[in-house]
Motif scaffolding. Structure first.
Motif, PDB file in Angstrom:
ATOM      1  N   LEU A   9     -18.175  13.701 -72.737  1.00 10.15           N
ATOM      2  CA  LEU A   9     -20.064  12.900 -73.159  1.00 10.15           C
ATOM      3  C   LEU A   9     -20.070  12.157 -73.956  1.00 10.15           C
ATOM      4  N   LEU A  10     -18.741  12.490 -74.732  1.00 11.68           N
ATOM      5  CA  LEU A  10     -19.139  11.405 -76.386  1.00 11.68           C
ATOM      6  C   LEU A  10     -20.434  11.860 -76.406  1.00 11.68           C
ATOM      7  N   SER A  11     -20.706  13.154 -76.867  1.00 13.14           N
ATOM      8  CA  SER A  11     -20.862  13.586 -78.169  1.00 13.14           C
ATOM      9  C   SER A  11     -22.010  13.232 -79.658  1.00 13.14           C
ATOM     10  N   ASP A  12     -20.281  12.888 -79.968  1.00 13.86           N
ATOM     11  CA  ASP A  12     -20.787  13.123 -81.031  1.00 13.86           C
ATOM     12  C   ASP A  12     -21.426  11.333 -81.282  1.00 13.86           C
ATOM     13  N   GLN A  13     -21.281  10.125 -80.466  1.00 12.75           N
ATOM     14  CA  GLN A  13     -22.414   8.770 -80.298  1.00 12.75           C
ATOM     15  C   GLN A  13     -23.792   9.029 -79.632  1.00 12.75           C
ATOM     16  N   ASP A  14     -23.831  10.571 -78.935  1.00 12.67           N
ATOM     17  CA  ASP A  14     -24.846  10.983 -77.908  1.00 12.67           C
ATOM     18  C   ASP A  14     -25.272  12.009 -77.604  1.00 12.67           C
ATOM     19  N   PRO A  15     -25.423  12.840 -78.852  1.00 11.36           N
ATOM     20  CA  PRO A  15     -26.308  14.018 -78.843  1.00 11.36           C
ATOM     21  C   PRO A  15     -26.965  14.626 -77.604  1.00 11.36           C
ATOM     22  N   TRP A  16     -28.086  13.908 -78.009  1.00 11.77           N
ATOM     23  CA  TRP A  16     -29.115  14.314 -76.597  1.00 11.77           C
ATOM     24  C   TRP A  16     -28.563  13.904 -75.745  1.00 11.77           C
ATOM     25  N   GLY A  17     -28.197  12.973 -75.364  1.00 15.74           N
ATOM     26  CA  GLY A  17     -27.723  12.699 -73.480  1.00 15.74           C
ATOM     27  C   GLY A  17     -26.968  14.174 -73.698  1.00 15.74           C
ATOM     28  N   ALA A  18     -25.571  14.076 -74.050  1.00 13.77           N
ATOM     29  CA  ALA A  18     -24.847  15.654 -73.522  1.00 13.77           C
ATOM     30  C   ALA A  18     -26.090  17.025 -73.043  1.00 13.77           C
ATOM     31  N   ALA A  19     -26.734  16.770 -74.864  1.00 15.90           N
ATOM     32  CA  ALA A  19     -27.255  18.493 -74.799  1.00 15.90           C
ATOM     33  C   ALA A  19     -28.049  18.007 -73.909  1.00 15.90           C
ATOM     34  N   ASP A  20     -28.646  16.814 -72.994  1.00 14.78           N
ATOM     35  CA  ASP A  20     -29.681  17.271 -72.103  1.00 14.78           C
ATOM     36  C   ASP A  20     -28.721  17.577 -70.124  1.00 14.78           C
ATOM     37  N   TRP A  21     -27.388  16.741 -70.788  1.00  8.66           N
ATOM     38  CA  TRP A  21     -26.527  17.390 -69.000  1.00  8.66           C
ATOM     39  C   TRP A  21     -26.699  18.608 -69.939  1.00  8.66           C
ATOM     40  N   TRP A  22     -25.886  19.742 -70.507  1.00  9.01           N
ATOM     41  CA  TRP A  22     -26.284  20.251 -70.949  1.00  9.01           C
ATOM     42  C   TRP A  22     -27.299  21.676 -70.465  1.00  9.01           C
ATOM     43  N   LEU A  23     -28.377  21.324 -70.683  1.00 12.70           N
ATOM     44  CA  LEU A  23     -29.726  22.347 -70.376  1.00 12.70           C
ATOM     45  C   LEU A  23     -30.069  22.005 -69.418  1.00 12.70           C
ATOM     46  N   GLY A  24     -30.289  20.657 -68.589  1.00 17.32           N
ATOM     47  CA  GLY A  24     -31.577  20.130 -67.350  1.00 17.32           C
ATOM     48  C   GLY A  24     -30.719  20.815 -66.026  1.00 17.32           C
ATOM     49  N   GLY A  25     -31.708  20.364 -65.481  1.00 16.25           N
ATOM     50  CA  GLY A  25     -31.146  20.901 -63.727  1.00 16.25           C
ATOM     51  C   GLY A  25     -29.440  19.971 -63.164  1.00 16.25           C
ATOM     52  N   ASN A  26     -28.807  20.676 -62.622  1.00 16.77           N
ATOM     53  CA  ASN A  26     -27.486  19.863 -62.141  1.00 16.77           C
ATOM     54  C   ASN A  26     -27.277  19.867 -60.678  1.00 16.77           C
ATOM     55  N   THR A  27     -27.665  18.839 -60.289  1.00 19.01           N
ATOM     56  CA  THR A  27     -27.912  19.338 -58.642  1.00 19.01           C
ATOM     57  C   THR A  27     -26.480  20.181 -58.351  1.00 19.01           C
ATOM     58  N   TRP A  28     -25.370  19.473 -58.619  1.00 19.73           N
ATOM     59  CA  TRP A  28     -23.482  19.439 -58.278  1.00 19.73           C
ATOM     60  C   TRP A  28     -23.372  20.904 -58.250  1.00 19.73           C
ATOM     61  N   LEU A  29     -24.425  21.413 -59.675  1.00 16.55           N
ATOM     62  CA  LEU A  29     -23.924  23.066 -59.436  1.00 16.55           C
ATOM     63  C   LEU A  29     -25.211  23.568 -59.764  1.00 16.55           C
ATOM     64  N   ARG A  30     -26.344  23.447 -59.082  1.00 20.47           N
ATOM     65  CA  ARG A  30     -27.497  23.971 -58.460  1.00 20.47           C
ATOM     66  C   ARG A  30     -28.314  25.092 -59.629  1.00 20.47           C
ATOM     67  N   ASP A  31     -28.163  24.301 -60.699  1.00 16.47           N
ATOM     68  CA  ASP A  31     -28.389  25.153 -62.779  1.00 16.47           C
ATOM     69  C   ASP A  31     -27.845  24.717 -63.189  1.00 16.47           C
ATOM     70  N   ALA A  32     -29.038  24.860 -64.919  1.00 16.01           N
ATOM     71  CA  ALA A  32     -28.594  24.390 -65.826  1.00 16.01           C
ATOM     72  C   ALA A  32     -27.028  24.599 -66.252  1.00 16.01           C
ATOM     73  N   PRO A  33     -26.064  23.413 -66.546  1.00 16.88           N
ATOM     74  CA  PRO A  33     -24.276  23.600 -67.006  1.00 16.88           C
ATOM     75  C   PRO A  33     -24.368  25.348 -68.320  1.00 16.88           C
ATOM     76  N   ALA A  34     -25.450  24.678 -69.178  1.00 10.09           N
ATOM     77  CA  ALA A  34     -25.511  25.352 -69.976  1.00 10.09           C
ATOM     78  C   ALA A  34     -25.379  27.118 -69.519  1.00 10.09           C
ATOM     79  N   ALA A  35     -26.961  27.373 -68.750  1.00  5.99           N
ATOM     80  CA  ALA A  35     -26.684  28.997 -68.074  1.00  5.99           C
ATOM     81  C   ALA A  35     -25.129  29.700 -67.969  1.00  5.99           C
ATOM     82  N   LEU A  36     -24.619  28.709 -67.448  1.00  7.62           N
ATOM     83  CA  LEU A  36     -23.640  28.565 -66.395  1.00  7.62           C
ATOM     84  C   LEU A  36     -22.000  29.168 -67.165  1.00  7.62           C
ATOM     85  N   VAL A  37     -22.416  29.293 -68.059  1.00  6.40           N
ATOM     86  CA  VAL A  37     -20.379  29.290 -68.995  1.00  6.40           C
ATOM     87  C   VAL A  37     -20.470  30.238 -68.880  1.00  6.40           C
TER      88      VAL A  37
END
Length: 228
Positions: free
Chosen positions: A179-207
């Motif tokens: 996710l190129l978190s070194d360049q866009d940490p906010w975008g990467a964090a938003d992916w992990w902590l936001g809802g994900n229709t593909w996974l049906r939950d926040a990715p961070a909650a599924l680690v």
């Protein structure tokens, strides 16, 4: 959606793109479009350049129509012969990128970006003094998301660390790099902590609860790894 469809989408939404990105982020977006021109008629290079365009636009607020359209742009849906962009359409987009001085951030986009950052900073996180080993020496180089809090300084979201060992989770490090978190940490964090229709939950909650490969596949689907 073909590459030409993407170019038309970018042309129509250029004012919103410029208003929603910082100067550095917008410069990265411009570079990704120039890379698309440099790819010429090399289908593989074009696919790589299109992937970079999408990565450059990950900082766009999720509520934007353009961001939603980009998230729907699935990999593997375009035949190689249809990937090559129309040169005139691409040249027009580059001309607009070079000639128009868009405002840095309109009030509405600034409000959305501020709300997203405030939400992400409420998630459990640790400070730099809690990092150990290689992560303490070079956090972003170790594949960790670093968020800057104006009051507390650098923060590292807690989901990145194994609760038993305290060490960074390898799957999180791997996906952060995707996710190129070194360049866009906010975008990467938003992916992990936001809802994900593909996974049906926040990715961070599924680690640790779902196979690492499923999380990696979800990230690959977002960035279009292997296609768009």
């Amino acid at each position: 959606m073909t590459t030409d469809d993407l170019l038309e989408l970018l042309r129509r939404h250029l004012p919103e793109i410029r208003a929603s990105l910082t100067a550095a982020q917008f410069s990265g977006f411009q570079d990704s479009v120039l890379r698309l021109r440099a790819a010429g008629d090399d289908a593989r290079a074009v696919r790589g350049a299109v992937r970079q365009v999408r990565l450059a636009l990950l900082p766009l607020p999720r509520g934007m129509e353009l961001r939603r359209r980009l998230d729907q742009f699935r990999s593997g849906g375009t035949a190689p012969s249809a990937v090559l962009p129309d040169t005139d359409r691409l040249a027009e987009l580059i001309r607009l990128l070079d000639s128009v001085d868009w405002p840095t951030l309109d009030p509405e986009s600034a409000g959305i970006a501020r709300a997203v950052r405030e939400r992400l900073l409420t998630a459990p996180a640790r400070g730099p003094e809690q990092l150990t080993g290689p992560a303490a020496e070079d956090p972003t180089g170790s594949g960790l998301i670093r968020l800057s809090d104006p009051e507390r300084g650098d923060r590292y979201p807690e989901f990145q660390f194994d609760p038993d060992t305290g060490e960074p989770r390898p799957v999180v490090q791997r996906i952060n790099r995707m996710l190129l978190s070194d360049q866009d940490p906010w975008g990467a964090a938003d992916w992990w902590l936001g809802g994900n229709t593909w996974l049906r939950d926040a990715p961070a909650a599924l680690v640790g609860r779902v196979p690492d490969a499923r999380l990696t596949e979800a990230a690959a689907a977002l960035i279009g790894d292997g296609g768009w």
